[in-house]
Design a protein around this motif. Structure first.
Motif, PDB file in Angstrom:
ATOM      1  N   LYS A 104       0.962  -1.322   0.195  1.00 38.69           N
ATOM      2  CA  LYS A 104      -0.003  -0.020   0.048  1.00 38.69           C
ATOM      3  C   LYS A 104       0.964   1.229   0.265  1.00 38.69           C
ATOM      4  N   ALA A 105       0.930   1.837  -1.220  1.00 40.03           N
ATOM      5  CA  ALA A 105       1.885   3.010  -1.393  1.00 40.03           C
ATOM      6  C   ALA A 105       1.466   4.461  -0.861  1.00 40.03           C
ATOM      7  N   GLN A 106       1.302   4.437   0.488  1.00 41.96           N
ATOM      8  CA  GLN A 106       0.997   5.868   0.958  1.00 41.96           C
ATOM      9  C   GLN A 106       1.976   6.961   0.525  1.00 41.96           C
ATOM     10  N   SER A 107       3.072   6.617  -0.143  1.00 45.78           N
ATOM     11  CA  SER A 107       3.982   7.383  -0.416  1.00 45.78           C
ATOM     12  C   SER A 107       3.618   8.339  -1.757  1.00 45.78           C
ATOM     13  N   GLU A 108       2.105   7.898  -2.078  1.00 52.54           N
ATOM     14  CA  GLU A 108       1.669   8.532  -3.410  1.00 52.54           C
ATOM     15  C   GLU A 108       0.744   9.502  -3.033  1.00 52.54           C
ATOM     16  N   ASN A 109       0.739   9.935  -1.731  1.00 54.81           N
ATOM     17  CA  ASN A 109      -0.068  11.154  -1.284  1.00 54.81           C
ATOM     18  C   ASN A 109       0.548  12.565  -1.763  1.00 54.81           C
ATOM     19  N   PRO A 110      -0.443  13.414  -1.584  1.00 53.84           N
ATOM     20  CA  PRO A 110       0.103  14.683  -2.325  1.00 53.84           C
ATOM     21  C   PRO A 110       1.356  15.311  -1.772  1.00 53.84           C
ATOM     22  N   SER A 111       1.785  15.027  -0.530  1.00 50.70           N
ATOM     23  CA  SER A 111       2.975  15.592   0.054  1.00 50.70           C
ATOM     24  C   SER A 111       4.093  14.774  -0.049  1.00 50.70           C
ATOM     25  N   GLY A 112       3.630  13.191  -0.422  1.00 52.76           N
ATOM     26  CA  GLY A 112       4.492  12.181  -0.498  1.00 52.76           C
ATOM     27  C   GLY A 112       4.661  11.271   0.797  1.00 52.76           C
ATOM     28  N   SER A 113       3.522  11.304   1.570  1.00 53.16           N
ATOM     29  CA  SER A 113       3.760  10.544   2.699  1.00 53.16           C
ATOM     30  C   SER A 113       2.248  10.128   3.453  1.00 53.16           C
ATOM     31  N   PHE A 114       2.360   9.278   4.265  1.00 53.83           N
ATOM     32  CA  PHE A 114       1.156   8.798   4.664  1.00 53.83           C
ATOM     33  C   PHE A 114       0.547   9.955   5.623  1.00 53.83           C
ATOM     34  N   LYS A 115       1.315  11.020   6.009  1.00 50.79           N
ATOM     35  CA  LYS A 115       1.096  11.931   7.087  1.00 50.79           C
ATOM     36  C   LYS A 115      -0.229  12.549   6.511  1.00 50.79           C
ATOM     37  N   ASP A 116      -0.278  12.698   5.342  1.00 54.71           N
ATOM     38  CA  ASP A 116      -1.493  13.552   4.646  1.00 54.71           C
ATOM     39  C   ASP A 116      -3.019  13.049   5.201  1.00 54.71           C
ATOM     40  N   ASN A 117      -3.125  11.594   5.348  1.00 56.09           N
ATOM     41  CA  ASN A 117      -4.176  11.059   5.731  1.00 56.09           C
ATOM     42  C   ASN A 117      -4.440  11.600   7.219  1.00 56.09           C
ATOM     43  N   GLY A 118      -3.729  11.722   8.105  1.00 54.70           N
ATOM     44  CA  GLY A 118      -4.141  12.274   9.257  1.00 54.70           C
ATOM     45  C   GLY A 118      -4.099  13.903   9.435  1.00 54.70           C
ATOM     46  N   MET A 119      -3.128  14.625   8.548  1.00 50.60           N
ATOM     47  CA  MET A 119      -3.024  15.915   8.615  1.00 50.60           C
ATOM     48  C   MET A 119      -4.446  16.463   8.087  1.00 50.60           C
ATOM     49  N   THR A 120      -4.875  16.197   6.963  1.00 50.58           N
ATOM     50  CA  THR A 120      -6.106  16.861   6.565  1.00 50.58           C
ATOM     51  C   THR A 120      -7.138  17.113   7.538  1.00 50.58           C
ATOM     52  N   VAL A 121      -7.422  15.908   8.401  1.00 48.42           N
ATOM     53  CA  VAL A 121      -8.271  15.943   9.599  1.00 48.42           C
ATOM     54  C   VAL A 121      -7.930  17.023  10.675  1.00 48.42           C
ATOM     55  N   ALA A 122      -6.532  16.853  11.140  1.00 46.35           N
ATOM     56  CA  ALA A 122      -6.302  17.696  12.357  1.00 46.35           C
ATOM     57  C   ALA A 122      -6.261  19.350  11.787  1.00 46.35           C
ATOM     58  N   VAL A 123      -5.860  19.671  10.406  1.00 47.51           N
ATOM     59  CA  VAL A 123      -5.775  20.799  10.145  1.00 47.51           C
ATOM     60  C   VAL A 123      -7.400  21.320   9.921  1.00 47.51           C
ATOM     61  N   SER A 124      -8.058  20.411   9.365  1.00 53.01           N
ATOM     62  CA  SER A 124      -9.668  20.866   9.296  1.00 53.01           C
ATOM     63  C   SER A 124     -10.376  20.922  10.622  1.00 53.01           C
ATOM     64  N   HIS A 125      -9.828  20.302  11.635  1.00 53.96           N
ATOM     65  CA  HIS A 125     -10.543  20.351  13.110  1.00 53.96           C
ATOM     66  C   HIS A 125      -9.819  21.841  13.548  1.00 53.96           C
TER      67      HIS A 125
END
Length: 424
Positions: A104-125
């Motif tokens: 599962k290549a979370q490396s394909e996220n917009p910033s290049g890492s799995f952190k985007d999955n969590g960061m979108t929720v944290a910043v949205s909150h």
């Protein structure tokens, strides 16, 4: 949705958002899923796969009902993260000795890492609370993800990075997104302690894994894997262990899926740490009750260079509920595994390759049977750490097993033919 302390189990009664309970424990978000229907959820998630240019086109917000149902859509800050590739690889099956290996290549996220999955929720909150200043301490991936989302939200980001043993690529990416970066002497853990002490005074919204909304977003990784595989997960999920937010989120996501009836069986989870930064593995393997921090961790896999992972207690719960295991691997094993992942055409940063290195070890030790299936989560992009690429493939003093050097030759048919034949 309610906040519950992972230590004393007390519910938070504060009207203000806080990261810790009065007892000092981290907070967990607990949802009420009693009225959800598994079949209706599957239908809804499938329908949203066709979404474009709405928050539900995101591979995170597709599962909004399980992550942050109370958040009004107008506060969502998204770059359509998630939706990353899930691959099978014959090369990696041969390398690990396992019958079926998924990546599962979370490396394909917009910033290049799995952190985007969590960061979108944290910043949205944070956005919903009116924050305009976001912060984190980071070895690289968290900082670049935060800087990207803060910029999208038209907010400022303030990032604290250790002044050594990190990837300059990630720091430069963070700077490019517009963050103000502070390089300090010390470790990741020192940065966390600073933010815990001063973030309120400085009016900063903290986006590290002490933030429970980060964990809620990262749960989507396992949701997406399950949906891609028609709600039948492999027997093993292998994840690298640094701050242990991924292991924590995996466990929480798996529990959600099982409780809702979206999956019928829980896979086992293996957490892989680098030998030079493996306090969690040492605690588990030595059957200790408390984690003993490593004051000066070191590994070339810089994203794993964390000596006091803040989420270790929840990660331990993940192991207990999934009959999971831990293992540590050497930097040499990590870099050799990385070379094979890169050669497979997928590619990753060093920390990601700990998963394949760990899987290979677990198969050789017969912890994982050769006839079982496993999925390895790759957390970061191949270009996140080009210094390691140069070290492994280009420097003469390395004994890299799969070194692939640049060939310097004359541009003539004979020279090229001889070079090609020499490679075979």
């Amino acid at each position: 949705m309610k906040f519950v302390c992972i230590e004393c189990k007390k519910e938070s009664t504060s009207n203000e958002f806080v990261y810790h309970c009065s007892c000092g424990g981290l907070l967990d978000i607990v949802h009420d899923f009693q009225h959800y229907d598994a079949d209706l959820l599957k239908h809804l998630f499938k329908e949203r796969l066709s979404e474009r240019m709405t928050p539900y086109a995101s591979g995170v917000w597709r599962y909004k009902e399980l992550i942050f149902p109370e958040l009004p859509d107008n506060f969502i800050v998204t770059k359509y993260e998630g939706n990353t590739g899930l691959y099978a690889s014959e090369l990696l099956q041969t390398y690990t000795g396992l019958k079926q290996v998924y990546i599962k290549a979370q490396s394909e996220n917009p910033s290049g890492s799995f952190k985007d999955n969590g960061m979108t929720v944290a910043v949205s909150h944070g956005n919903s609370l009116g924050y305009k200043k976001f912060t984190c301490t980071s070895t690289g991936n968290t900082s670049s993800s935060l800087a990207m989302y803060a910029s999208i939200a038209n907010a400022d980001s303030y990032v604290f990075v250790p002044d050594k043993d990190i990837s300059l690529n990630k720091v430069l990416q963070t700077v490019s997104y517009g963050a103000k970066v502070f390089s300090f002497p010390g470790t990741y853990d020192d940065g966390i302690h600073f933010l815990e002490k001063y973030s309120n005074e400085l009016e900063l919204y903290v986006c590290n894994s002490i933030n429970p909304f980060r964990i809620e977003g990262q749960k989507s990784i396992i949701y997406e894997i399950a949906q891609y595989l028609n709600w039948e997960l492999p027997e093993w999920i292998i994840v690298p262990g640094g701050a242990l937010s991924n292991a924590t989120a995996l466990g929480k996501g798996l529990s959600d899926l099982y409780t809702l009836g979206l999956i019928k069986k829980m896979p086992r989870v293996a957490v892989v740490q680098a030998e030079g930064a493996s306090p969690f593995h040492k605690m588990v393997s030595q059957q200790q009750k408390e984690l003993i921090p490593e004051p000066v961790p070191y590994t070339r896999a810089s994203a794993l260079n964390i000596g006091n992972p803040p989420r270790w207690k929840k990660a331990l719960q993940t192991l207990l509920q999934t009959q999971g295991v831990t293992i540590s691997v050497t930097d040499e094993e990590i870099l050799d595994a990385k070379a094979m992942i890169d050669k497979s055409g997928i590619g990753c940063e060093p920390a990601s390759a700990a998963t394949i290195a760990g899987l290979r070890n677990l198969v050789s030790k017969q912890v994982i049977d050769k006839e079982e299936s496993a999925l390895c989560i790759l957390t970061g992009n191949i270009l996140k750490d080009t210094d390691v690429l140069k070290y492994y493939h280009h420097e003469e003093n390395t004994n890299a097993t799969y070194k692939n050097t640049i060939h310097h030759t004359n541009l003539s048919r004979n020279s090229i033919t001889n070079s090609m034949n020499g490679e075979k």
